[in-house]
Design a protein around this motif. Structure first.
Motif, PDB file in Angstrom:
ATOM      1  N   MET A  86      36.748  30.979  50.283  1.00  0.00           N
ATOM      2  CA  MET A  86      37.509  30.764  48.994  1.00  0.00           C
ATOM      3  C   MET A  86      38.844  31.686  49.061  1.00  0.00           C
ATOM      4  SD  MET A  86      34.630  29.727  46.405  1.00  0.00           S
ATOM      5  CE  MET A  86      35.765  29.513  44.877  1.00  0.00           C
ATOM      6  N   SER A  87      38.411  33.078  49.451  1.00  0.00           N
ATOM      7  CA  SER A  87      39.506  33.708  49.557  1.00  0.00           C
ATOM      8  C   SER A  87      40.721  33.745  50.548  1.00  0.00           C
ATOM      9  CB  SER A  87      38.841  35.438  49.955  1.00  0.00           C
ATOM     10  OG  SER A  87      38.300  35.876  49.223  1.00  0.00           O
ATOM     11  N   LEU A  88      40.475  32.797  51.496  1.00  0.00           N
ATOM     12  CA  LEU A  88      41.620  32.515  52.414  1.00  0.00           C
ATOM     13  C   LEU A  88      42.307  31.379  51.665  1.00  0.00           C
ATOM     14  CD1 LEU A  88      39.579  32.442  55.715  1.00  0.00           C
ATOM     15  CD2 LEU A  88      41.587  34.040  55.151  1.00  0.00           C
ATOM     16  N   VAL A  89      41.551  30.341  51.231  1.00  0.00           N
ATOM     17  CA  VAL A  89      42.179  29.417  50.475  1.00  0.00           C
ATOM     18  C   VAL A  89      43.122  29.667  49.207  1.00  0.00           C
ATOM     19  CG1 VAL A  89      41.958  27.126  49.096  1.00  0.00           C
ATOM     20  CG2 VAL A  89      40.425  27.532  51.112  1.00  0.00           C
ATOM     21  N   LEU A  90      42.817  30.975  48.650  1.00  0.00           N
ATOM     22  CA  LEU A  90      43.373  31.515  47.442  1.00  0.00           C
ATOM     23  C   LEU A  90      44.779  32.104  48.045  1.00  0.00           C
ATOM     24  CD1 LEU A  90      43.619  32.634  44.495  1.00  0.00           C
ATOM     25  CD2 LEU A  90      42.186  34.560  45.110  1.00  0.00           C
ATOM     26  N   LYS A  91      44.716  32.759  49.209  1.00  0.00           N
ATOM     27  CA  LYS A  91      46.010  33.248  49.740  1.00  0.00           C
ATOM     28  C   LYS A  91      46.861  32.257  50.101  1.00  0.00           C
ATOM     29  CE  LYS A  91      43.650  37.409  51.836  1.00  0.00           C
ATOM     30  NZ  LYS A  91      43.407  37.991  53.319  1.00  0.00           N
ATOM     31  N   ILE A  92      46.342  30.851  50.469  1.00  0.00           N
ATOM     32  CA  ILE A  92      47.208  29.801  51.018  1.00  0.00           C
ATOM     33  C   ILE A  92      47.668  29.143  49.411  1.00  0.00           C
ATOM     34  CG2 ILE A  92      47.260  27.268  51.463  1.00  0.00           C
ATOM     35  CD1 ILE A  92      44.991  28.251  53.722  1.00  0.00           C
ATOM     36  N   ALA A  93      46.930  29.070  48.592  1.00  0.00           N
ATOM     37  CA  ALA A  93      47.446  28.767  47.279  1.00  0.00           C
ATOM     38  C   ALA A  93      48.511  29.697  46.576  1.00  0.00           C
ATOM     39  CB  ALA A  93      46.206  28.593  46.345  1.00  0.00           C
ATOM     40  N   LEU A  94      48.518  30.955  46.864  1.00  0.00           N
ATOM     41  CA  LEU A  94      49.573  31.849  46.469  1.00  0.00           C
ATOM     42  C   LEU A  94      50.611  31.677  47.206  1.00  0.00           C
ATOM     43  CD1 LEU A  94      47.193  34.912  45.454  1.00  0.00           C
ATOM     44  CD2 LEU A  94      48.459  33.478  43.988  1.00  0.00           C
ATOM     45  N   PHE A  95      50.479  31.561  48.486  1.00  0.00           N
ATOM     46  CA  PHE A  95      51.733  31.249  49.470  1.00  0.00           C
ATOM     47  C   PHE A  95      52.495  29.908  48.730  1.00  0.00           C
ATOM     48  CE2 PHE A  95      52.826  30.599  54.140  1.00  0.00           C
ATOM     49  CZ  PHE A  95      54.046  31.246  53.920  1.00  0.00           C
ATOM     50  N   CYS A  96      51.850  29.098  48.613  1.00  0.00           N
ATOM     51  CA  CYS A  96      52.190  27.650  48.140  1.00  0.00           C
ATOM     52  C   CYS A  96      52.866  27.732  46.873  1.00  0.00           C
ATOM     53  CB  CYS A  96      51.124  26.581  47.974  1.00  0.00           C
ATOM     54  SG  CYS A  96      50.458  26.105  49.548  1.00  0.00           S
TER      55      CYS A  96
END
Length: 143
Positions: A86-96
């Motif tokens: 979930m932390s990795l996906v959070l980083k991706i979401a913030l990048f997006c």
């Protein structure tokens, strides 16, 4: 077009100024959907929380709020693997949801990052030193 089309909370910031939909607008909207899934929050937030989910999450991250407090409180976050994914996906979401469309990834890059996040999660938790068997504990996000 003379009016903004789209749902507030999902619209990329530049769309209001340019009135042009681009791939990067779609990437922004996808990032908002990821944040919605991770936090369990609506994309529209009270003004005192920033007015939208992107600002709320960015405020929390800037105030050094632990990721586990950003995530949906209804989730069982006892699994280290789940929190890591979930932390990795959070980083991706913030990048997006980067404010600048030029600094956002393409959807092809987003897909690649999601695949890599899933693979790195399996790699880091399949070593003999891991606390649980990743297959046995697989109740996390399916990417």
């Amino acid at each position: 077009m003379s009016a903004i089309a789209g749902s507030y909370g999902y619209i990329a910031p530049e769309y209001a100024f340019t009135m042009k939909v681009t791939e990067k607008c779609d990437v922004y909207s996808f990032g908002v959907v990821l944040l919605e899934l991770l936090t369990g929050q609506s994309p529209i937030q009270p003004l005192e929380k920033g007015g939208d989910l992107v600002n709320l999450v960015r405020r929390m991250m800037n105030s050094m709020t632990p990721n586990s407090e950003v995530f949906d409180s209804r989730l069982n976050l006892n699994s280290k693997r789940t929190v890591e994914e979930m932390s990795l996906v959070l980083k991706i979401a913030l990048f997006c949801t980067n404010e600048s469309p030029f600094d956002r990834p393409t959807m092809r890059e987003v897909i690649s990052m999601l695949i890599d996040a899933r693979a790195s999660s399996y790699d880091s938790f399949s070593s003999p030193a891991s606390e649980k068997d990743p297959i046995e504990d697989d109740v996390s996000l399916k990417l």
